[in-house]
Design an enzyme around this catalytic site. Structure first.
Site, short mmCIF file in Angstrom:
data_model
loop_
_atom_site.label_atom_id
_atom_site.label_comp_id
_atom_site.label_asym_id
_atom_site.label_seq_id
_atom_site.Cartn_x
_atom_site.Cartn_y
_atom_site.Cartn_z
CE1 TYR A 263 -3.64 2.57 0.57
CE2 TYR A 263 -2.36 3.31 2.46
CZ TYR A 263 -3.39 3.50 1.57
OH TYR A 263 -4.19 4.62 1.67
CG ASP B 139 5.91 3.76 0.55
OD1 ASP B 139 6.25 4.47 1.53
OD2 ASP B 139 4.72 3.54 0.25
CE LYS C 70 2.29 4.89 8.04
NZ LYS C 70 0.89 4.89 8.30
N1 PLP Z 1 3.07 4.28 2.12
C1 PLP Z 1 3.04 3.40 3.13
C2 PLP Z 1 4.06 2.30 3.18
C3 PLP Z 1 2.06 3.50 4.12
O1 PLP Z 1 2.03 2.62 5.11
C4 PLP Z 1 1.12 4.54 4.03
C5 PLP Z 1 0.05 4.67 5.04
O2 PLP Z 1 -0.18 3.83 5.85
C6 PLP Z 1 1.20 5.45 2.97
C7 PLP Z 1 2.20 5.29 2.03
C8 PLP Z 1 0.24 6.58 2.85
O3 PLP Z 1 0.48 7.49 3.87
P1 PLP Z 1 -0.69 8.51 4.34
O4 PLP Z 1 -1.72 7.66 5.01
O5 PLP Z 1 0.02 9.44 5.26
O6 PLP Z 1 -1.20 9.18 3.13
#
Ligand code: PLP
Length: 429
Positions: free
Chosen positions: A144, A239, A267
């Site tokens: 995700y 990511d 985060k």
């Molecule tokens: N990338 C990863 C690995 C994530 O775990 C998340 C959210 O949980 C995101 C991107 C998206 O981040 P946001 O919820 O701050 O938009």
């Protein structure tokens, strides 16, 4: 344990907010029942509207590595806000936070701050496309990367929980540019590169998956992935929104000694306020406006309060001492959960990297999205609710990682293992 007030609040919330929530997984659809309304949090604990206390393993879905309401983070926000909350102009805090990010992530030669992880991955994909002049991207089943159009294809996290790994509202014309490979399976990536020669801009990967539960990479999978992508003229985006400053100060790339072309963060770098970042090789990042032609902007990007909270958090992590504490706590929790499950003759897989952990009710290793889906998520739901009643708050889905903070104590871990034992005993009756 009573949850009457939370239940009433959820009924009220559903009249005004879509599904009663502002982010789907919070609605507890993955486990059934209604969400808890949280009124307060401190250290390793959260407190709900009915006055119940829980040992928290959600940690605001990752940011709360210092525990909730850390005094230095709260003080930094207070101190900063008296001078104004947003200027839409440069501030020194942005320079300071960028320096700290670069220090921990040497692959990020230039950084752009944004407001969320979604914005970070969206920006990184756009710059990868702008840099290579190619349209197609590769992602992995179950990873995700936020809710941008091109990334909501075979997505994990809430999309998985709600059975919508491919979102409605994403035009087929967009989705066709997103090609999906199997995590930990380099052959699946190779096949895609062969079938789409010179068309792939980048591969985006959670170097350690957190959004199908925690799934670590097999040895050399990521190294081979970088080599394969580069051989084909494609960029690699790590990511590290979840793993950045979590599994090590320098994230998974430090842990496995790897250098992606671009990295996304979120985060922890916002200390609980909304921040994301992307960055990487200077020649690639110089394609981003105002230096280059790839447009990406934000009214609140680099917001002073968010920068202050992020700075205060990273200062606490910089000496790396936290990571030894987190490893110790994580190892104790892993060992305890495994021991209890074995005593009950219940097959359990615990996947853990430092303070990021998931358990799966499965007798086979969980190494990719398919094996995560094969685990017994119906049993997970029962265990989840049992643990809530024992004062243990996990993410409400079998497809999420749990997080430990430096304020979790050995007593918290022991209480969690004890509660797990109680729940398994009750469920066997
Ligand atoms: N990338 C990863 C690995 C994530 O775990 C998340 C959210 O949980 C995101 C991107 C998206 O981040 P946001 O919820 O701050 O938009």
């Amino acid at each position: 344990m009573k949850h009457e007030i939370s239940e009433k609040l959820f009924t009220e919330a559903q009249k005004h907010l879509v599904g009663g929530v502002n982010s789907p997984v919070r609605a507890f659809k993955g486990v059934g029942g209604h969400p808890l309304f949280i009124v307060r949090a401190k250290g390793s604990k959260v407190y709900d509207a009915d006055g119940n206390e829980y040992v928290d393993y959600v940690g605001s879905w990752g940011p709360a590595i210092l525990g909730h309401a850390h005094p230095k983070v709260i003080t930094a926000i207070h101190y900063t806000m008296k001078d104004g909350t947003s200027f839409g102009a440069p501030t020194t805090a942005e320079i300071e936070l960028a320096k700290k990010v670069k220090n921990a992530f040497p692959s990020m030669e230039l950084v752009r701050f944004v407001n969320s992880g979604t914005e970070a991955t969206m920006g990184a994909i756009r710059v990868a496309r702008g840099f290579t002049g190619r349209d197609k991207i590769i992602k992995f089943d179950g990873c995700y990367h936020g809710h941008a159009d091109s990334l909501l294809v075979k997505a994990g996290s809430g999309a998985q929980t709600l059975g919508q790994p491919d979102s409605a509202g994403v035009p087929a014309d967009f989705a066709k540019h997103t090609l999906v490979a199997d995590y930990n399976n380099i052959n699946s990536v190779e096949k895609i590169f062969e079938a789409h020669k010179d068309q792939i801009a980048c591969v985006i990967v959670e170097p350690i998956i957190g959004n199908m539960g925690c799934i670590p990479p097999k040895p050399d999978f990521l190294k081979n992935l970088i080599e394969l992508a580069h051989k084909n003229g494609a960029l690699v985006i790590f990511d590290e929104v979840m793993t950045g400053f979590r599994v090590a100060l320098g994230g998974a790339q430090e842990l496995y000694n790897l250098k992606p072309d671009l990295t996304c963060l979120g985060k922890i770098i916002g200390g609980g306020l909304p921040v994301g970042a992307y960055g990487g090789r200077q020649d690639i990042m110089e394609k981003v406006a105002p230096v280059g032609p790839v447009y990406q902007a934000g009214t609140l990007s680099g917001n002073p309060l968010a920068m202050a909270a992020g700075l205060a958090t990273l200062v606490e992590l910089e000496d790396r001492k936290a990571y030894a504490t987190l490893e110790k706590l994580g190892a104790a929790l892993e060992a305890g959960l495994k021991k209890v499950a074995a005593q009950h003759n219940i097959p359990l897989v615990v996947n853990r990297v430092g303070s990021m952990l998931s358990f799966f009710f499965s007798d086979k290793p969980v190494t990719d999205a398919a094996s995560a889906r094969n685990a017994d998520s119906a049993f997970f739901k029962k265990v989840f609710h049992g643990l809530i009643h024992q004062g243990i708050y996990l993410a409400p889905s079998a497809f999420e990682a749990g997080f430990i903070s430096i304020t979790h104590t050995p007593d918290d871990i022991e209480a969690t293992i004890f509660a797990f034992d109680q729940v398994l005993t009750q469920l066997k009756k």
